[in-house]
Design an enzyme around this catalytic site. Sequence first.
Site, PDB file in Angstrom:
ATOM      1  N   LYS A  80     -15.818   4.927   0.512  1.00 49.02           N
ATOM      2  CA  LYS A  80     -14.384   5.364   0.864  1.00 49.02           C
ATOM      3  C   LYS A  80     -13.672   5.271  -0.493  1.00 49.02           C
ATOM      4  CE  LYS A  80     -10.217   4.813   3.176  1.00 49.02           C
ATOM      5  NZ  LYS A  80      -9.550   4.167   4.443  1.00 49.02           N
ATOM      6  N   ASP A 109      -3.402   4.927  -0.189  1.00 49.89           N
ATOM      7  CA  ASP A 109      -3.242   5.490   1.113  1.00 49.89           C
ATOM      8  C   ASP A 109      -1.772   5.046   1.579  1.00 49.89           C
ATOM      9  OD1 ASP A 109      -3.486   5.947   3.751  1.00 49.89           O
ATOM     10  OD2 ASP A 109      -4.735   4.413   4.377  1.00 49.89           O
ATOM     11  N   LYS A 111       2.957   4.687   6.515  1.00 52.15           N
ATOM     12  CA  LYS A 111       2.757   3.265   6.793  1.00 52.15           C
ATOM     13  C   LYS A 111       4.286   2.749   6.557  1.00 52.15           C
ATOM     14  CE  LYS A 111      -1.995   2.775   5.110  1.00 52.15           C
ATOM     15  NZ  LYS A 111      -2.421   1.958   6.449  1.00 52.15           N
ATOM     16  N   ASP A 141      -7.541   1.155  -1.671  1.00 54.84           N
ATOM     17  CA  ASP A 141      -8.347   1.818  -0.530  1.00 54.84           C
ATOM     18  C   ASP A 141      -9.480   2.782  -1.263  1.00 54.84           C
ATOM     19  OD1 ASP A 141      -8.376   2.051   2.245  1.00 54.84           O
ATOM     20  OD2 ASP A 141      -7.212   3.944   2.388  1.00 54.84           O
ATOM     21  N   ASP A 168      -3.021   8.717   9.170  1.00 56.06           N
ATOM     22  CA  ASP A 168      -3.217   7.321   8.590  1.00 56.06           C
ATOM     23  C   ASP A 168      -4.713   7.034   8.801  1.00 56.06           C
ATOM     24  OD1 ASP A 168      -2.895   5.198   6.926  1.00 56.06           O
ATOM     25  OD2 ASP A 168      -1.755   3.865   8.504  1.00 56.06           O
ATOM     26  N   GLU A 173      -7.536   7.954   7.774  1.00 53.99           N
ATOM     27  CA  GLU A 173      -8.035   9.106   7.193  1.00 53.99           C
ATOM     28  C   GLU A 173      -9.531   9.070   6.305  1.00 53.99           C
ATOM     29  OE1 GLU A 173      -6.093   6.954   6.048  1.00 53.99           O
ATOM     30  OE2 GLU A 173      -7.342   6.151   4.147  1.00 53.99           O
ATOM     31  N   ARG A 207     -12.101   7.493   7.775  1.00 54.98           N
ATOM     32  CA  ARG A 207     -13.043   8.143   8.417  1.00 54.98           C
ATOM     33  C   ARG A 207     -13.232   9.911   8.460  1.00 54.98           C
ATOM     34  NH1 ARG A 207     -10.567   5.685  14.133  1.00 54.98           N
ATOM     35  NH2 ARG A 207      -9.810   4.612  12.413  1.00 54.98           N
TER      36      ARG A 207
HETATM   37  N1  BES Z   1      -6.757   1.849   4.587  1.00 48.68           N
HETATM   38  C1  BES Z   1      -6.574   1.644   5.827  1.00 48.68           C
HETATM   39  C2  BES Z   1      -7.031   0.467   6.231  1.00 48.68           C
HETATM   40  C3  BES Z   1      -6.566  -0.846   5.714  1.00 48.68           C
HETATM   41  C4  BES Z   1      -5.957  -1.636   6.122  1.00 48.68           C
HETATM   42  C5  BES Z   1      -7.441  -1.411   4.622  1.00 48.68           C
HETATM   43  C6  BES Z   1      -5.507  -2.929   5.563  1.00 48.68           C
HETATM   44  C7  BES Z   1      -7.215  -2.649   3.955  1.00 48.68           C
HETATM   45  C8  BES Z   1      -6.006  -3.240   4.448  1.00 48.68           C
HETATM   46  C9  BES Z   1      -6.871   3.019   6.827  1.00 48.68           C
HETATM   47  O1  BES Z   1      -6.841   3.993   6.269  1.00 48.68           O
HETATM   48  C10 BES Z   1      -5.860   2.744   7.886  1.00 48.68           C
HETATM   49  O2  BES Z   1      -4.842   3.196   7.559  1.00 48.68           O
HETATM   50  N2  BES Z   1      -6.290   2.475   9.042  1.00 48.68           N
HETATM   51  C11 BES Z   1      -5.384   2.222  10.412  1.00 48.68           C
HETATM   52  C12 BES Z   1      -6.147   3.115  11.251  1.00 48.68           C
HETATM   53  C13 BES Z   1      -5.156   3.475  12.561  1.00 48.68           C
HETATM   54  C14 BES Z   1      -4.185   4.465  12.187  1.00 48.68           C
HETATM   55  C15 BES Z   1      -6.048   4.070  13.600  1.00 48.68           C
HETATM   56  C16 BES Z   1      -5.103   1.026  10.609  1.00 48.68           C
HETATM   57  O3  BES Z   1      -6.208   0.211  10.544  1.00 48.68           O
HETATM   58  O4  BES Z   1      -4.022   0.685  10.953  1.00 48.68           O
HETATM   59 ZN    ZN Z   2      -7.300   4.182   4.050  1.00 51.40          ZN
HETATM   60 MN    MN Z   3      -4.827   4.968   6.210  1.00 55.83          MN
END
Ligand code: BES
Ligand code: ZN
Ligand code: MN
Length: 504
Positions: A269, A274, A281, A292, A351, A353, A355
Amino acid sequence: MITITVSDKAPLKIKSRLYVFILEENFSISSDVQELGKTHGVDIKAVLKEMEFAGKAKQIQVVPLYDEKTVTYAVFAGVGKADKKAIDIEQYRRAIGRVTRKVVSHKCESFVLQAPQAQIFGVNVHELARQTAIILNMAAYHFDEFITDADRKECKVFDVTICVKKQELADFQQGVHEGEIIAQAVNKARHWIDLPANCLTPPHLADKAIDIAKKHKLDITVFNEEQINKMGMGGLAAVSRGSDLECRLAIMEYKTKKKVAPTVAFVGKGITFDSGGLSIKPASNMETMKEDMSGAAAVITTMEALAQLKPDINVIGITPLSENLPSGKATKPGDIVRFYNGKTAEIKNTDAEGRLILADALSYAVKHYKPDAIIDVATLTGSCAYALGPFFTGIFSEHDEMVDRVTHASKTSGDRVWRMPMDADYRPAIKSEVADLCNIGQSRYMAGAVTAAHFLQNFVGDTPWLHCDIAGTAFDVPDLPYYRPGATGAGVRLLIDLAMSWKK
Ligand code: BES
Ligand code: ZN
Ligand code: MN
C-alpha cells in the site's frame, strides 16, 4: 552508514577507544577483557561486580579506563540467560541496538566488538553475523536531514571492527555482507517513510522504483493516472481523484536464473498521505499519516535487496501509489466504483482507501502474473493497531502453508507477526445493498482489521494469499533500542527472509 570490518585478531590487537563485549548471565570474564583491564591497572571483574552488572538482559555498563592522556571505554551489554533453550536472538539484537545507541550518544567514531559465540543464541555464525550487521545499521539510523543544528546531528559514519575466531572469518564476512544489503533496504524504507508528504509524493516514489530497477537491472513498468483510468482501475483512480498529484502503479520484476521456479507477488500500500478524504480524519489521527506508504516502501526496497541477494524464485513487486485528500473533485461517500477485476464496491467511507487501491493492485497481479502466492503489506487499519499494539504485525490468511512460511520468516528476521482469524463468518460484514462489496464493515461485526482483510480476499481469486497489516508496527514503536521515533521498516526484513527461504 556503518563500515564493518571482520577481523580474526584479538580485540586488543586493534587500536580503539571503545571495546564492546556481549555477556550472558553467569559470565566468566574472558582473557581479553582481563588483559584490557590490566593494561589500565583496573580489575574489570571487580568493577562489574561493584556496579552490579550481572549480564542480565537490558543491562549495559560502560567502564572508563584512564591513561595519562586518553580514556578508553569498555562496554558490557547483557543478554540474560538461557532457560530450556538457547537465548532468544532478539536479546542479542537488543543488546547490539543498545550498544550502538550508547556509542552514537558518546559521539564515538569507531569501536571494536568481540563477537559472542553464535550457539549461545542457537544460530550459526553466518546468522549471527547477518543479525549483527542488520542491527548495527538499523540502530544507527536517524532521520535528520531537515535538522540544521550540527549539535543535534549524530555521526552517521562510523567504523566497527568485529573480532571473530579464525575459522569463523569467512562465514562471518558473508553474513555481514548479506546483513548490510538487508539493513540498507530497511533504512531506505524508513527514510522514505520519514520523509514528509510534501517531499515524497506518488510520482516521486515511482521514480525511486525506476532508479532502483535501472541500477539493479530489474524489469519495471509504471502506469500513470491516465493509463490507470483507462485500464479500469476504479479503486486507485477513485482514491487519487481528490489530489492534485497524479497516482501511479509501479510493477518491478526480479527473475531468477533457475528455469523452473515459483513466482511470488509482493503488493504494498502506497498512500503518501492519508487525510481520510471527505470522510476526513480528526487532526490528531492525521499527524503521522505520511506513514501510509510504508507497505509500498517495504516492497520496493525488498526488491532492491532481492536483486542483490538473488533468491531462487521470481518475485514481482507491485505498488499502487496515491494521496488521499478531500477536494471538489474528491470521491464522495456513497460513490460506487468498479475495480480492475470487474467487481464493484460502494465507498461508504473514503478513509477506508487502502483496500480500494490494493483491490486493483491484487487484481493486476493475479491477471498478469498468475503468481503461486501473493503477500500484501499495508498500514491498513487502526483496528489492527489497537488489537495487537506496536510489536506485532497482524497476518491474515486461510492458507496454513502461507502462514507457516511467513511465521518462519518472522522468527528468523525478528519482524514479529501474529495470526488473526479470517473465518468466513466475518464475510457478510462487507456486503452492500447497491454493489458487490462495501468498503467498510457493518458495525455489529466489529473486527475492522478482519473485515478489511475479507475485502481484499475478493481480489486474489484462488491464489494462495496472505495479508500483513502493519498499521501498528510501521511507525513510532516504543522501547526497542534498534528503532527510533518514526519509521521502523516493518515488513522489509520479513519479506526478504520470506523470499530467501522460499523453496518450491
Ligand atoms: N491508513 C489508515 C490506517 C492506519 C491507522 C494506519 C493508524 C496507521 C495508523 C487507513 O487508511 C484508515 O484510515 N483506516 C480506517 C478504516 C475505517 C474507516 C474502516 C481506520 O482504521 O480507522
Ligand atoms: Zn490509509
Ligand atoms: Mn484511511
